[in-house]
Design a protein around this motif. Structure first.
Motif, PDB file in Angstrom:
ATOM      1  N   LEU A  88      54.279 120.876 -52.990  1.00 15.46           N
ATOM      2  CA  LEU A  88      53.271 120.002 -52.398  1.00 15.46           C
ATOM      3  C   LEU A  88      53.921 118.730 -51.865  1.00 15.46           C
ATOM      4  O   LEU A  88      54.604 118.016 -52.609  1.00 15.46           O
ATOM      5  N   PRO A  89      53.729 118.410 -50.580  1.00 15.99           N
ATOM      6  CA  PRO A  89      54.395 117.249 -49.967  1.00 15.99           C
ATOM      7  C   PRO A  89      53.685 115.937 -50.257  1.00 15.99           C
ATOM      8  O   PRO A  89      53.164 115.277 -49.367  1.00 15.99           O
ATOM      9  N   VAL A  90      53.666 115.544 -51.530  1.00 19.20           N
ATOM     10  CA  VAL A  90      53.092 114.261 -51.940  1.00 19.20           C
ATOM     11  C   VAL A  90      54.105 113.555 -52.834  1.00 19.20           C
ATOM     12  O   VAL A  90      54.918 114.211 -53.488  1.00 19.20           O
ATOM     13  N   PRO A  91      54.077 112.210 -52.888  1.00 20.70           N
ATOM     14  CA  PRO A  91      55.077 111.462 -53.668  1.00 20.70           C
ATOM     15  C   PRO A  91      54.697 111.319 -55.131  1.00 20.70           C
ATOM     16  O   PRO A  91      54.905 110.267 -55.741  1.00 20.70           O
ATOM     17  N   TYR A  92      54.128 112.394 -55.716  1.00 21.42           N
ATOM     18  CA  TYR A  92      53.626 112.274 -57.091  1.00 21.42           C
ATOM     19  C   TYR A  92      54.743 112.014 -58.091  1.00 21.42           C
ATOM     20  O   TYR A  92      54.620 111.160 -58.968  1.00 21.42           O
ATOM     21  N   LEU A  93      55.827 112.768 -57.988  1.00 22.88           N
ATOM     22  CA  LEU A  93      56.901 112.658 -58.982  1.00 22.88           C
ATOM     23  C   LEU A  93      57.398 111.222 -59.101  1.00 22.88           C
ATOM     24  O   LEU A  93      57.465 110.666 -60.202  1.00 22.88           O
TER      25      LEU A  93
ATOM     26  N   PRO B 213      47.271  99.070 -62.658  1.00 25.70           N
ATOM     27  CA  PRO B 213      45.949  99.605 -62.273  1.00 25.70           C
ATOM     28  C   PRO B 213      45.976 100.323 -60.923  1.00 25.70           C
ATOM     29  O   PRO B 213      45.355 101.388 -60.772  1.00 25.70           O
ATOM     30  N   GLY B 214      46.680  99.762 -59.943  1.00 27.60           N
ATOM     31  CA  GLY B 214      46.762 100.408 -58.632  1.00 27.60           C
ATOM     32  C   GLY B 214      47.538 101.709 -58.674  1.00 27.60           C
ATOM     33  O   GLY B 214      47.176 102.693 -58.018  1.00 27.60           O
ATOM     34  N   LEU B 215      48.616 101.747 -59.460  1.00 30.72           N
ATOM     35  CA  LEU B 215      49.383 102.981 -59.601  1.00 30.72           C
ATOM     36  C   LEU B 215      48.565 104.040 -60.333  1.00 30.72           C
ATOM     37  O   LEU B 215      48.672 105.233 -60.051  1.00 30.72           O
ATOM     38  N   ALA B 216      47.727 103.609 -61.278  1.00 29.78           N
ATOM     39  CA  ALA B 216      46.922 104.546 -62.052  1.00 29.78           C
ATOM     40  C   ALA B 216      45.839 105.213 -61.215  1.00 29.78           C
ATOM     41  O   ALA B 216      45.549 106.398 -61.391  1.00 29.78           O
ATOM     42  N   ASP B 217      45.231 104.460 -60.292  1.00 27.36           N
ATOM     43  CA  ASP B 217      44.152 105.065 -59.494  1.00 27.36           C
ATOM     44  C   ASP B 217      44.629 105.604 -58.146  1.00 27.36           C
ATOM     45  O   ASP B 217      43.840 106.129 -57.361  1.00 27.36           O
ATOM     46  N   GLY B 218      45.933 105.469 -57.868  1.00 27.15           N
ATOM     47  CA  GLY B 218      46.485 106.043 -56.648  1.00 27.15           C
ATOM     48  C   GLY B 218      46.382 105.161 -55.431  1.00 27.15           C
ATOM     49  O   GLY B 218      46.850 105.552 -54.355  1.00 27.15           O
ATOM     50  N   SER B 219      45.783 103.973 -55.556  1.00 28.57           N
ATOM     51  CA  SER B 219      45.707 103.069 -54.408  1.00 28.57           C
ATOM     52  C   SER B 219      47.074 102.475 -54.093  1.00 28.57           C
ATOM     53  O   SER B 219      47.310 102.004 -52.980  1.00 28.57           O
ATOM     54  N   LEU B 220      47.980 102.477 -55.070  1.00 28.51           N
ATOM     55  CA  LEU B 220      49.372 102.090 -54.858  1.00 28.51           C
ATOM     56  C   LEU B 220      50.259 103.300 -55.132  1.00 28.51           C
ATOM     57  O   LEU B 220      49.952 104.123 -56.002  1.00 28.51           O
ATOM     58  N   ILE B 221      51.348 103.380 -54.396  1.00 24.65           N
ATOM     59  CA  ILE B 221      52.327 104.448 -54.586  1.00 24.65           C
ATOM     60  C   ILE B 221      53.649 103.811 -55.008  1.00 24.65           C
ATOM     61  O   ILE B 221      54.068 102.796 -54.432  1.00 24.65           O
ATOM     62  N   GLY B 222      54.278 104.382 -56.019  1.00 22.86           N
ATOM     63  CA  GLY B 222      55.541 103.845 -56.517  1.00 22.86           C
ATOM     64  C   GLY B 222      56.721 104.721 -56.159  1.00 22.86           C
ATOM     65  O   GLY B 222      56.569 105.906 -55.838  1.00 22.86           O
ATOM     66  N   ALA B 223      57.914 104.142 -56.222  1.00 23.98           N
ATOM     67  CA  ALA B 223      59.146 104.893 -55.961  1.00 23.98           C
ATOM     68  C   ALA B 223      60.286 104.262 -56.736  1.00 23.98           C
ATOM     69  O   ALA B 223      60.257 103.063 -57.046  1.00 23.98           O
ATOM     70  N   LEU B 224      61.296 105.076 -57.028  1.00 20.45           N
ATOM     71  CA  LEU B 224      62.476 104.628 -57.766  1.00 20.45           C
ATOM     72  C   LEU B 224      63.693 104.699 -56.853  1.00 20.45           C
ATOM     73  O   LEU B 224      63.984 105.749 -56.279  1.00 20.45           O
TER      74      LEU B 224
ATOM     75  N   THR C   4      44.777 111.947 -56.927  1.00 22.02           N
ATOM     76  CA  THR C   4      44.872 110.785 -57.814  1.00 22.02           C
ATOM     77  C   THR C   4      43.509 110.232 -58.231  1.00 22.02           C
ATOM     78  O   THR C   4      43.353 109.748 -59.349  1.00 22.02           O
ATOM     79  N   GLY C   5      42.540 110.298 -57.331  1.00 15.64           N
ATOM     80  CA  GLY C   5      41.226 109.759 -57.652  1.00 15.64           C
ATOM     81  C   GLY C   5      40.331 110.766 -58.331  1.00 15.64           C
ATOM     82  O   GLY C   5      39.819 110.542 -59.432  1.00 15.64           O
ATOM     83  N   GLU C   6      40.170 111.927 -57.700  1.00 15.51           N
ATOM     84  CA  GLU C   6      39.282 112.957 -58.240  1.00 15.51           C
ATOM     85  C   GLU C   6      39.827 113.554 -59.535  1.00 15.51           C
ATOM     86  O   GLU C   6      39.103 113.725 -60.515  1.00 15.51           O
ATOM     87  N   LEU C   7      41.129 113.873 -59.546  1.00 14.69           N
ATOM     88  CA  LEU C   7      41.739 114.471 -60.734  1.00 14.69           C
ATOM     89  C   LEU C   7      42.352 113.436 -61.675  1.00 14.69           C
ATOM     90  O   LEU C   7      42.604 113.737 -62.841  1.00 14.69           O
ATOM     91  N   GLY C   8      42.640 112.243 -61.172  1.00 13.51           N
ATOM     92  CA  GLY C   8      43.191 111.184 -62.021  1.00 13.51           C
ATOM     93  C   GLY C   8      44.597 111.463 -62.514  1.00 13.51           C
ATOM     94  O   GLY C   8      44.978 111.007 -63.598  1.00 13.51           O
ATOM     95  N   LEU C   9      45.408 112.159 -61.718  1.00 15.54           N
ATOM     96  CA  LEU C   9      46.729 112.568 -62.186  1.00 15.54           C
ATOM     97  C   LEU C   9      47.774 111.466 -62.106  1.00 15.54           C
ATOM     98  O   LEU C   9      48.788 111.520 -62.800  1.00 15.54           O
TER      99      LEU C   9
END
Length: 381
Positions: free
Chosen positions: A83-88, A133-144, A47-52
């Motif tokens: 990949l076991p990350v909550p990206y989706l 802003p937090g969701l964009a830089d990965g410092s926050l994680i979201g879920a539905l 999230t930080g290095e690649l900004g995904l």
């Protein structure tokens, strides 16, 4: 409709693929050894290095200002590696809040409001401005939290008149580590999305055992939890989830076929490569045709989600049902065609089979989704 990817989208795919080739295998091995753990260092790099994380977030909020198609490209690659990350879940949360905030920097400016800096904005727009802003830089994680609605049932959570949530939401992808939740809740106006912070009072999270060790699913209970009604129909969140799972399934199915073909080329029997036997060639060729149809369907759904919501209402459930079925077939065939090694715990084949089955059943079984497609398309009553 443009059927080709832009140079920027192709570059995004290549960068993501290279990153996963370097780090993805180790992350999956760790998840298999200790299910449910999040590699925070890997998440920060992703999230930080690649900004995904902020691909669909407008630049005014610190995102890339791209869109849902870019998220789909990344989700497809992540699906190929399990990949076991909550990206989706987190990327879709950010995309929904970005839509709520106006979809881009120009919208806020045109309205005379700087959502990125104005902390007094009320309601859903204020909730979006605070957390994007937090969701964009990965410092926050979201879920539905909308699994019950996606499966055709009533929400397990209701919004009280005083703006508090009551009930339980199950099968929340990324809910075990989420900081921001978008919850589908029953209200007097139908099913509405509500924004909730993880640290809000009256919120409890548990993580029951699941089939797929690379993707935990949380169970979240609300007992008078304060929430912010976002004024967004919960169906939009469900359609984005269906679309993302379809793209992920297509990517994972493609990986199953690729790994299988590589194995058949290397493995020799009776003095010949297994891939030289006609029966095995036919099985792989049939899989290749199925997977190409899944990829096409998934990206049509991603395009519709971004450009044509009316079409997305029909295409999203169809894509999820079709692509999940293709993934299941590809994973089962991969295990069979790998022979004895495919049935061992040491090989990754069983992980793809588990992800395929859990995806098939998650957010609406195939039979329900196909019936929904028929009703929405006017074919069934």
């Amino acid at each position: 409709m443009d059927f080709t990817f832009s140079d920027d989208q192709l570059a995004l795919r290549e960068v993501t693929r290279q990153f996963l080739a370097e780090h993805g295998g180790r992350a999956v091995q760790e998840a298999r050894a200790e299910p449910g753990g999040l590699d925070h260092a890997l998440w920060r790099r992703l999230t930080g290095e690649l900004g995904l994380a902020g691909l669909a977030v407008p630049e005014v909020f610190g995102g890339a200002g791209a869109g849902l198609l870019e998220i789909a490209i990344v989700v497809e690659e992540l699906g190929a590696f399990l990949l076991p990350v909550p990206y989706l879940a987190s990327a879709l949360t950010a995309a929904l809040l970005a839509e709520l905030a106006g979809g881009g920097a120009g919208t806020g400016a045109a309205a005379g409001t700087n959502f990125a800096t104005d902390t007094d904005v009320a309601g859903g727009a204020g909730f979006a401005a605070k957390h994007l802003p937090g969701l964009a830089d990965g410092s926050l994680i979201g879920a539905l939290a909308c699994a019950e609605v996606a499966a055709g049932g009533s929400p397990g959570v209701r919004l009280g008149a005083e703006g508090r949530l009551y009930g339980t939401a199950g099968h929340v992808l990324g809910g075990d580590v989420a900081d921001v939740l978008l919850v589908a809740a029953a209200s007097g106006d139908g099913v509405m999305l509500c924004g909730v912070r993880r640290d809000a009072p009256g919120l409890a999270v548990s993580v029951p055992p699941v089939l797929d060790p690379t993707r935990p699913q949380a169970r979240i209970t609300f007992t008078g939890t304060p929430a912010t009604p976002l004024g967004v129909d919960g169906r939009r969140a469900v359609e984005l989830l269906w679309t993302a799972l379809a793209v992920e399934s297509a990517g994972a199915a493609r990986r199953c076929l690729s790994d299988t073909v590589d194995h058949l080329r290397r493995r020799r029997q009776f003095g010949r490569a297994l891939g030289s036997f006609q029966a095995l060639k036919h099985r792989c060729a049939d899989l290749a045709v199925e997977i190409e149809s899944a990829v096409s369907t998934a990206y049509y759904a991603a395009w519709a989600a971004a450009e044509s919501p009316e079409e997305a209402a029909v295409v999203a459930p169809l894509a999820k049902a079709h692509c999940a079925d293709v993934f299941w077939h590809a994973a089962a065939e991969s295990m069979q065609l790998h022979g004895g090694i495919g049935f061992t715990w040491e090989h990754d084949a069983h992980l793809y089979l588990k992800r395929a089955k859990s995806t098939q059943l998650l957010y609406g079984a195939p039979a329900y989704l196909r019936g929904l497609v028929g009703r929405r398309a006017g074919i069934l009553r």
